[in-house]
Design an enzyme around this catalytic site. Structure first.
Site, PDB file in Angstrom:
ATOM      1  N   TYR A 123     -25.941  41.744 -26.617  1.00  0.00           N
ATOM      2  CA  TYR A 123     -24.278  41.650 -26.922  1.00  0.00           C
ATOM      3  C   TYR A 123     -23.734  42.893 -26.767  1.00  0.00           C
ATOM      4  O   TYR A 123     -22.488  43.065 -26.310  1.00  0.00           O
ATOM      5  CB  TYR A 123     -24.392  41.319 -28.656  1.00  0.00           C
ATOM      6  N   SER A 170     -15.436  44.788 -28.630  1.00  0.00           N
ATOM      7  CA  SER A 170     -16.325  44.771 -29.746  1.00  0.00           C
ATOM      8  C   SER A 170     -16.425  46.134 -30.216  1.00  0.00           C
ATOM      9  O   SER A 170     -16.361  47.278 -29.172  1.00  0.00           O
ATOM     10  CB  SER A 170     -17.399  44.081 -29.907  1.00  0.00           C
TER      11      SER A 170
END
Length: 254
Positions: A159, A146
């Site tokens: 996250y 990500s």
């Protein structure tokens, strides 16, 4: 002979789009996810996309990839049906609520780590085992990282931490796999339009204002994974960042 690809998180979003694109490119596709009904929908899309329209080239295996037994069963099912595994897209992942770090329940943190880190490790472990023993030896593992592995959002500690862990896993697998013809890549995605990455609502910016951020179609991610998958094992895209061109707060100061 058609290559065989396993896609985790194949029941929706990036995993579904990538499975469909791999099927269209002629791969035999193994779809993994927790929701059989949604896997069945992905299977139908793959069947419609593939040139041969052959149902025997698509396999769905429902299960929780944070469970070791489920991961072992996934690879066994793939090898039993297709004989080998050539590509693994280590894609399954979840996010956490946008809340202040001090208000986030530890159980939520643990859930993110289970799917985003433990599952990614278990999939890597089983992929490497299979890549080492099959003939010809080797294979390609593509980890879904990500942009958060480089630049976090506000209120995203679980996250973001998990995606930093994926970067470490990618680098270790790149190094450890060299002697066994194993290539490992990471694709870092910023603002693809999916259910998990909803870009339609304004998002808080470090400057204190809210902004509807630029986004791009998930099909572009799928096409990028197909490209990476198709390279010979002597060539590797170590990391790829794919993002909306005008996404704020990544290139330059937002």
């Amino acid at each position: 002979m058609s290559k065989v690809a396993i896609v985790t998180g194949g029941s929706s979003g990036i995993g579904r789009a990538t499975s469909e694109a791999l099927a269209k490119a002629g791969y035999k596709v193994v779809l993994s996810g927790r929701r059989q009904t949604e896997l069945d929908n992905s299977e139908q899309l793959c069947l419609e996309a593939q040139p041969t329209k052959a149902p025997e080239n698509i396999l769905t295996v429902a299960g929780d990839v944070s469970n070791q037994e489920a991961v072992v069963a996934l690879f066994k099912a793939a090898v039993d049906k297709f004989g080998r595994v050539d590509v693994v897209f280590n894609n399954a992942g979840i996010g956490a609520p946008d809340v202040a770090i001090e208000d986030l329940p530890v159980v939520t943190f643990d859930a993110v780590m289970a799917v985003n880190v433990r599952a990614a490790f278990l999939i890597t472990q089983e992929a490497v085992r299979q890549f080492k023993v099959q003939q010809p030896q080797g294979g390609r593992l593509i980890n879904n990282g990500s942009i958060s592995a480089h630049v976090p959002r506000m209120n995203s500690a679980p996250y973001t931490m998990s995606k930093h862990a994926i970067t470490g896993l990618t680098k270790c697998t790149q190094l450890d796999g060299r002697a066994f013809n194993i290539a490992c890549s990471q694709i870092d995605i910023g603002n693809a339009t999916t259910a998990l990455g909803d870009t339609s609502a304004p998002k808080a910016q470090p400057s204190g204002h809210d902004l509807v951020e630029a986004s791009f179609p998930v099909s572009d991610v799928a096409d990028a994974v197909v490209y990476m998958s198709g390279l010979p094992l002597t060539t590797n895209v170590a990391t790829m960042t794919i993002m909306a061109t005008t996404m704020p707060s990544y290139i330059g100061r937002g």
